[in-house]
Design an enzyme around this catalytic site. Structure first.
Site, mmCIF file in Angstrom:
data_model
loop_
_atom_site.group_PDB
_atom_site.id
_atom_site.type_symbol
_atom_site.label_atom_id
_atom_site.label_comp_id
_atom_site.label_asym_id
_atom_site.label_seq_id
_atom_site.Cartn_x
_atom_site.Cartn_y
_atom_site.Cartn_z
ATOM 1 N N CYS A 1 4.996 33.001 56.331
ATOM 2 C CA CYS A 1 4.355 32.658 57.621
ATOM 3 C C CYS A 1 2.996 31.967 57.453
ATOM 4 O O CYS A 1 2.480 31.400 58.415
ATOM 5 C CB CYS A 1 4.216 33.897 58.487
ATOM 6 S SG CYS A 1 5.786 34.717 58.796
ATOM 7 N N HIS B 1 -1.085 32.365 63.842
ATOM 8 C CA HIS B 1 0.348 32.546 63.612
ATOM 9 C C HIS B 1 0.929 33.334 64.784
ATOM 10 O O HIS B 1 0.375 34.353 65.208
ATOM 11 C CB HIS B 1 0.555 33.284 62.290
ATOM 12 C CG HIS B 1 1.962 33.734 62.063
ATOM 13 N ND1 HIS B 1 3.046 32.928 62.312
ATOM 14 C CD2 HIS B 1 2.464 34.918 61.606
ATOM 15 C CE1 HIS B 1 4.157 33.590 62.024
ATOM 16 N NE2 HIS B 1 3.826 34.801 61.603
ATOM 17 N N ASN C 1 8.760 34.715 66.544
ATOM 18 C CA ASN C 1 8.104 34.425 65.260
ATOM 19 C C ASN C 1 8.958 33.412 64.494
ATOM 20 O O ASN C 1 10.035 33.748 64.007
ATOM 21 C CB ASN C 1 7.956 35.724 64.471
ATOM 22 C CG ASN C 1 7.199 35.537 63.165
ATOM 23 O OD1 ASN C 1 7.015 34.413 62.697
ATOM 24 N ND2 ASN C 1 6.771 36.628 62.567
HETATM 25 O O1 UT7 Z 1 4.767 37.271 60.316
HETATM 26 C C1 UT7 Z 1 4.510 38.644 60.285
HETATM 27 C C2 UT7 Z 1 5.754 39.286 60.847
HETATM 28 N N1 UT7 Z 1 5.692 40.637 61.209
HETATM 29 C C3 UT7 Z 1 5.084 41.148 62.291
HETATM 30 O O2 UT7 Z 1 4.341 40.531 63.013
HETATM 31 C C4 UT7 Z 1 5.390 42.573 62.606
HETATM 32 C C5 UT7 Z 1 4.180 43.443 62.788
HETATM 33 N N2 UT7 Z 1 4.594 44.717 63.328
HETATM 34 C C6 UT7 Z 1 4.891 44.887 64.629
HETATM 35 O O3 UT7 Z 1 4.733 43.978 65.411
HETATM 36 C C7 UT7 Z 1 5.373 46.229 65.085
HETATM 37 O O4 UT7 Z 1 5.206 47.183 64.051
HETATM 38 C C8 UT7 Z 1 6.854 46.180 65.544
HETATM 39 C C9 UT7 Z 1 6.965 45.333 66.829
HETATM 40 C C10 UT7 Z 1 7.724 45.605 64.460
HETATM 41 C C11 UT7 Z 1 7.350 47.594 65.859
HETATM 42 O O5 UT7 Z 1 6.491 48.214 66.783
HETATM 43 P P1 UT7 Z 1 6.023 49.711 66.509
HETATM 44 O O6 UT7 Z 1 5.195 50.100 67.662
HETATM 45 O O7 UT7 Z 1 5.378 49.734 65.158
HETATM 46 O O8 UT7 Z 1 7.397 50.489 66.543
HETATM 47 P P2 UT7 Z 1 8.079 51.422 65.445
HETATM 48 O O9 UT7 Z 1 8.608 50.604 64.336
HETATM 49 O O10 UT7 Z 1 7.143 52.542 65.110
HETATM 50 O O11 UT7 Z 1 9.283 52.008 66.260
HETATM 51 C C12 UT7 Z 1 9.048 52.801 67.418
HETATM 52 C C13 UT7 Z 1 10.382 53.146 68.030
HETATM 53 C C14 UT7 Z 1 11.358 53.746 67.042
HETATM 54 O O12 UT7 Z 1 12.079 54.774 67.709
HETATM 55 P P3 UT7 Z 1 11.707 56.326 67.485
HETATM 56 O O13 UT7 Z 1 11.894 56.552 66.018
HETATM 57 O O14 UT7 Z 1 10.278 56.464 67.922
HETATM 58 O O15 UT7 Z 1 12.689 57.025 68.361
HETATM 59 C C15 UT7 Z 1 12.300 52.606 66.729
HETATM 60 O O16 UT7 Z 1 13.579 53.059 66.355
HETATM 61 O O17 UT7 Z 1 11.006 51.964 68.547
HETATM 62 C C16 UT7 Z 1 12.356 51.898 68.052
HETATM 63 N N3 UT7 Z 1 12.736 50.493 67.948
HETATM 64 C C17 UT7 Z 1 13.308 49.818 68.975
HETATM 65 N N4 UT7 Z 1 13.668 50.177 70.211
HETATM 66 C C18 UT7 Z 1 14.197 49.245 71.010
HETATM 67 C C19 UT7 Z 1 12.583 49.669 66.890
HETATM 68 N N5 UT7 Z 1 13.046 48.450 67.212
HETATM 69 C C20 UT7 Z 1 13.507 48.503 68.492
HETATM 70 C C21 UT7 Z 1 14.080 47.571 69.377
HETATM 71 N N6 UT7 Z 1 14.406 47.978 70.610
HETATM 72 N N7 UT7 Z 1 14.264 46.271 69.027
#
Ligand code: UT7
Length: 321
Positions: A115, A248, A278
């Site tokens: 990225c 980005h 992204n």
């Molecule tokens: O170029 C760089 C690229 N990367 C990024 O920019 C990613 C940076 N990170 C992020 O933006 C965030 O960490 C994410 C958007 C990827 C995830 O957000 P989060 O607040 O860190 O969520 P999490 O991974 O802690 O997941 C929270 C919950 C989980 O459920 P439980 O375990 O709390 O019941 C996941 O299973 O959200 C669930 N989850 C979803 N639910 C609905 C994960 N993905 C999804 C989804 N839809 N697509």
């Protein structure tokens, strides 16, 4: 003194937008509410199966060349930033050169910094131009990340999309790129990677994007703030004199946190990720081109572009547009 200035921009998003609700209809266990609240993404574009990064890059490049008021034959350097090349080789840049109809041209090569790739490519092109070896470069970010997504992993597949953006960077007596900085720390490679390859006719390892989202989030906010300050300090410029921050386009929450750290209000931050997600190396030139074509970013404006991605890599440039 020779400087490097952006003479024209272009971008391209393939096909029709695919909304968050469309992903739900395709069977992904997610919701528009979750995706928008966690990332700010509302839709993305996905390239057709027979479309490669070089095809997206060609359209973006043609638009940038037209905006710069030059011809393809005037380009003497092509650098494509991509992590999703058409082939193992030749480079995507060589394919783009061919598709633009350039024969016996200048150097054409890819850079792979995920990225941050566009910032890396821009900085490399600037150095070629400032050395006097090249006069007019095409710098392109082009990706088909849909090819490396595990569509059963809802934590990643909803965040990415396909697209391309390009700039023509040319030699000038007036300063354009005022400062740039590139960094990498490969020890962080496990938190965002595609840990597979092809050998002996087989996929070896895992060919899909894997990410520790929260670790990436924290790392991104820290280094994006640091590297923007680094280029401002290098040029002796205050953040208050920057017209546009073009980060980005990965996640609106990362962008908001970075802008806050820099003291730049969101009204002066270009955000386009809502409608393309992204797109990795393509995201910064896509946002740049959309801001130009919307009449928001105009000649004379001062901008900071900055990226962070797998590797980990990160970088920024301070530019008088
Ligand atoms: O170029 C760089 C690229 N990367 C990024 O920019 C990613 C940076 N990170 C992020 O933006 C965030 O960490 C994410 C958007 C990827 C995830 O957000 P989060 O607040 O860190 O969520 P999490 O991974 O802690 O997941 C929270 C919950 C989980 O459920 P439980 O375990 O709390 O019941 C996941 O299973 O959200 C669930 N989850 C979803 N639910 C609905 C994960 N993905 C999804 C989804 N839809 N697509």
């Amino acid at each position: 003194m020779i400087y490097a200035r952006i003479a024209g921009t272009g971008s391209y998003l393939p096909g029709e937008p695919v909304s968050n609700d469309d992903l739900v209809k395709r069977g992904i266990d997610t919701s528009d509410e979750w995706i928008v609240s966690r990332s700010g993404i509302r839709s993305r574009h996905l390239a057709a199966a027979d479309t490669g990064a070089s095809d997206l890059a060609r359209v973006a490049a043609e638009r940038a060349i037209e905006a710069a008021g030059c011809e393809a034959e005037d380009i003497d350097l092509i650098i494509v930033a991509t992590s999703t090349p058409d082939y193992i080789f030749p480079s995507t840049a060589a394919l783009v050169q061919s598709k633009l109809g350039i024969r016996n041209g200048g150097a054409a090569f890819d850079v792979q910094a995920v990225c941050s790739g566009f910032i890396y490519a821009l900085s490399v092109a600037e150095k070629f131009i400032r050395s006097g070896s090249n006069k007019r470069a095409l710098v392109i970010g082009a990706e088909v990340f849909s090819r490396i997504l595990d569509w059963s992993d809802r934590g990643t597949c909803v965040l990415f999309g396909d697209g391309a953006g390009a700039v023509v960077l040319e030699a000038s007596e007036r300063p354009g790129i005022l400062a740039s900085a590139l960094h990498a720390d490969g020890s962080h490679h496990p938190i965002l990677c595609v840990p597979g390859t092809v050998a002996s006719g087989q996929v070896i390892g895992d060919p899909f994007l894997r990410m520790d989202g929260q670790a990436v989030f924290k790392f991104a906010v820290k280094v994006l703030g640091d590297v923007a300050n680094e280029v401002l300090d290098a040029a002796g410029v205050q953040a208050s004199s920057v017209d546009w921050l073009i980060p980005h386009q990965a996640n609106i929450r990362i962008i908001q946190a970075t802008a806050k750290r820099l003291g730049v209000p969101m009204e002066r931050v270009v955000t386009t990720l809502d409608h393309h997600g992204n797109t990795s190396a393509a995201s910064i030139p896509l946002a740049l081109d959309e801001a130009v074509r919307a009449g928001r970013l105009r000649p004379g404006h001062r901008i900071v572009v900055e990226g962070v991605g797998g590797g980990f890599t990160w970088g920024a440039a301070l530019i008088d547009f």
